[in-house]
Design a protein around this motif. Structure first.
Motif, PDB file in Angstrom:
ATOM      1  N   GLU A 292     -56.151  37.448  -7.638  1.00 56.37           N
ATOM      2  CA  GLU A 292     -57.136  38.310  -6.982  1.00 56.37           C
ATOM      3  C   GLU A 292     -57.272  39.643  -7.706  1.00 56.37           C
ATOM      4  N   VAL A 293     -56.200  40.151  -8.281  1.00 57.29           N
ATOM      5  CA  VAL A 293     -56.278  41.376  -9.087  1.00 57.29           C
ATOM      6  C   VAL A 293     -57.187  41.138 -10.290  1.00 57.29           C
ATOM      7  N   ALA A 294     -57.003  40.009 -10.948  1.00 56.20           N
ATOM      8  CA  ALA A 294     -57.851  39.683 -12.095  1.00 56.20           C
ATOM      9  C   ALA A 294     -59.305  39.529 -11.666  1.00 56.20           C
ATOM     10  N   ARG A 295     -59.526  38.944 -10.490  1.00 55.94           N
ATOM     11  CA  ARG A 295     -60.894  38.780 -10.000  1.00 55.94           C
ATOM     12  C   ARG A 295     -61.534  40.145  -9.735  1.00 55.94           C
ATOM     13  N   ALA A 296     -60.735  41.083  -9.230  1.00 59.31           N
ATOM     14  CA  ALA A 296     -61.258  42.421  -8.950  1.00 59.31           C
ATOM     15  C   ALA A 296     -61.692  43.138 -10.221  1.00 59.31           C
ATOM     16  N   TYR A 297     -60.960  42.936 -11.316  1.00 57.91           N
ATOM     17  CA  TYR A 297     -61.283  43.616 -12.576  1.00 57.91           C
ATOM     18  C   TYR A 297     -62.372  42.898 -13.372  1.00 57.91           C
ATOM     19  N   PHE A 298     -62.330  41.567 -13.399  1.00 55.38           N
ATOM     20  CA  PHE A 298     -63.177  40.801 -14.321  1.00 55.38           C
ATOM     21  C   PHE A 298     -64.041  39.745 -13.641  1.00 55.38           C
ATOM     22  N   GLY A 299     -64.036  39.703 -12.301  1.00 55.15           N
ATOM     23  CA  GLY A 299     -64.828  38.700 -11.608  1.00 55.15           C
ATOM     24  C   GLY A 299     -64.186  37.321 -11.668  1.00 55.15           C
ATOM     25  N   ASP A 300     -65.006  36.300 -11.423  1.00 56.13           N
ATOM     26  CA  ASP A 300     -64.479  34.933 -11.408  1.00 56.13           C
ATOM     27  C   ASP A 300     -63.945  34.515 -12.771  1.00 56.13           C
ATOM     28  N   ALA A 301     -64.536  35.060 -13.848  1.00 60.95           N
ATOM     29  CA  ALA A 301     -64.026  34.723 -15.184  1.00 60.95           C
ATOM     30  C   ALA A 301     -62.596  35.228 -15.365  1.00 60.95           C
ATOM     31  N   GLY A 302     -62.285  36.397 -14.809  1.00 58.85           N
ATOM     32  CA  GLY A 302     -60.928  36.922 -14.877  1.00 58.85           C
ATOM     33  C   GLY A 302     -59.954  36.072 -14.098  1.00 58.85           C
TER      34      GLY A 302
END
Length: 464
Positions: A292-302
């Motif tokens: 979820e942290v990655a999603r917050a920074y980079f969206g679904d691709a993150g």
């Protein structure tokens, strides 16, 4: 009953390419410094980044970063004694070999058999984690799996594949480890680098820091016991010491270097994660917090990229653990603590094929059972016992200083470093679940019983 191994001279290969004894060549030294670091880092990167951030933040708040730092310090306190012992005895078996030669056959048998089983449990845990990440990755990519039970079949197939890869040559397994860890580190460094700069306000408004210890200092230490399982991998480098090129130089660098690299990544992960959401919301994400942290920074691709990284982390952990498990079996078999046919080498590939079967076979059984979370903590229990005894082994070796003991690396203030390392290792066991403590003690008692029944005439102290 077991036969007492004959004392032989220390390894004498001058070129560092093979392990040589009076009985002849044993294992080809095919793993360099990069491969050694990859084994250590690849085994350790896993739970610390992909499972623990949310759980640790819920327990200790931002001080969870301090928990990971405490774990790294304790790991270094053990890695230094292990490095000295490994350069004096660069043989397969790692902690088992050091303890049996310094403290005797009974402690060695308890540690050797326990670590064999402990690594089996840990490998099964990694493979089930691989199955979970693979299933999550399929869902994130839009592949409909519905209610199809794919986790265990994926884990079983990959477990067989990794065991076969190790059978066809240690160099092949080491190359896979290098590639996987290289790609994994690239993803993590990009993610943490961007997240860290964002948290510091380089790309926007700096995050408002929380109180570092919102729950007081004690949760930071109890959380350190929880997350220490993230630092078990560095000792696997010593377990494959018989495969390491130029061990006098590469073993200490690989063990200490892997702890430092992973410690920095873990502390950075907690900083970035708590900066993105705060420890409260982060804890509510639980085991998927980092996604979820990655999603917050980079969206679904993150989120997709971090799922790929999690998949790579479980692959590298499982691969390194299968290799290490087989070397633990190989070592105790060479010493006649279990039937010696387990130390036979495949003449074509130069790998211990029987030991690999004794490593991979039980792993697949545990994977098929599915429920391996408690067994993963049992693996931590057994490793902490080994770590504490390795520190005791160093003190014993320095006190007795046998003629053959000539390490290329010596720990400064060894009595202090090893003493604190032993106390810290044994002390962390007290913070584990009661079930894990009971199972771990039962395994150690069973190993001692096996030694008394099968190999009580084996003497190993001081024997090389």
């Amino acid at each position: 009953m077991g036969e007492t191994p004959e004392a032989v001279a220390p390894p004498t290969a001058a070129d560092g390419e093979t392990t040589v004894t009076e009985e002849g060549t044993e294992l080809e030294r095919s793993i360099g410094l990069k491969g050694g670091v990859a084994i250590g880092v690849g085994t350790m990167i896993g739970a610390g980044i992909f499972v623990f951030p949310g759980l640790a933040a819920g327990n200790a708040g931002p001080a969870a970063a301090g928990s990971f730092a405490i774990g790294a310090v304790i790991a270094l306190l053990v890695a230094l004694p292990a490095s000295e012992l490994a350069t004096a005895m660069p043989k397969s078996g790692g902690g088992y070999y050091f303890i049996s030669r310094a403290l005797g056959a009974l402690p060695g048998a308890v540690v050797g058999i326990s670590i064999w089983l402990g690594l089996v449990f840990a490998t099964a845990f990694y493979l089930v984690g691989f199955g979970n990440y693979a299933a999550a990755l399929l869902l994130e990519a839009g592949v409909p799996v519905g209610n199809i039970p794919v986790v265990v079949p994926l884990a079983l197939v990959f477990g067989v594949a990794l065991t076969a890869l190790n059978l066809f040559g240690t160099e092949n397994a080491a190359k896979l480890q290098n590639y996987v860890v290289g790609l994994l580190l690239t993803i993590l460094v990009l993610f943490l680098g961007y997240g860290g700069l964002d948290a510091l306000g380089v790309f926007g408004t700096a995050s408002t820091p929380e109180t570092f210890m919102p729950f007081g200092p004690m949760p930071m230490f109890t959380t350190a016991a929880l997350v220490f399982t993230s630092y078990l991998g560095f000792a696997q480098v010593a377990t494959v010491a018989g495969d390491i090129k130029n061990p006098g130089r590469n073993l200490p660098l690989a063990m200490v270097g892997s702890v430092v690299i992973v410690g920095v990544l873990y502390v950075s992960t907690i900083f970035v994660a708590t900066s993105a959401f705060g420890s409260g919301p982060l804890s509510r994400f639980g085991e998927t917090a980092i996604v979820e942290v990655a999603r917050a920074y980079f969206g679904d691709a993150g989120a997709l990229a971090i799922l790929v990284a999690g998949l790579l982390a479980t692959v590298s952990s499982a691969n390194a653990s299968i290799l290490s498990t087989s070397r633990a079996v190989f070592a105790i078999s060479k010493d006649a603590l279990v039937p010696q046919y387990a130390s036979r080498l495949n003449l074509k590939y130069g790998t211990p094929h029987v030991a690999l079967a004794m490593a991979g076979g039980p792993v697949l059984v545990l994977v098929a059972l599915g429920e391996v979370e408690v067994l993963a903590e049992v693996a931590s229990f057994l490793h902490l016992v080994m770590y504490g005894l390795m520190c005791v082994a160093l003190i014993s070796m320095r006190r007795d200083e046998p003629e053959w003991y000539d390490p290329d690396f010596r720990v400064p203030a060894y009595w202090l470093v090893a003493g604190v390392g032993a106390v810290a290792s044994f002390g962390l066991i007290g913070f584990m679940q009661r079930a894990s403590q009971v199972i771990g003690l039962a395994i150690m008692a069973a190993a001692a019983g096996w030694y008394k029944y099968y190999a009580s005439d084996v003497r190993l102290k001081g024997v090389l």
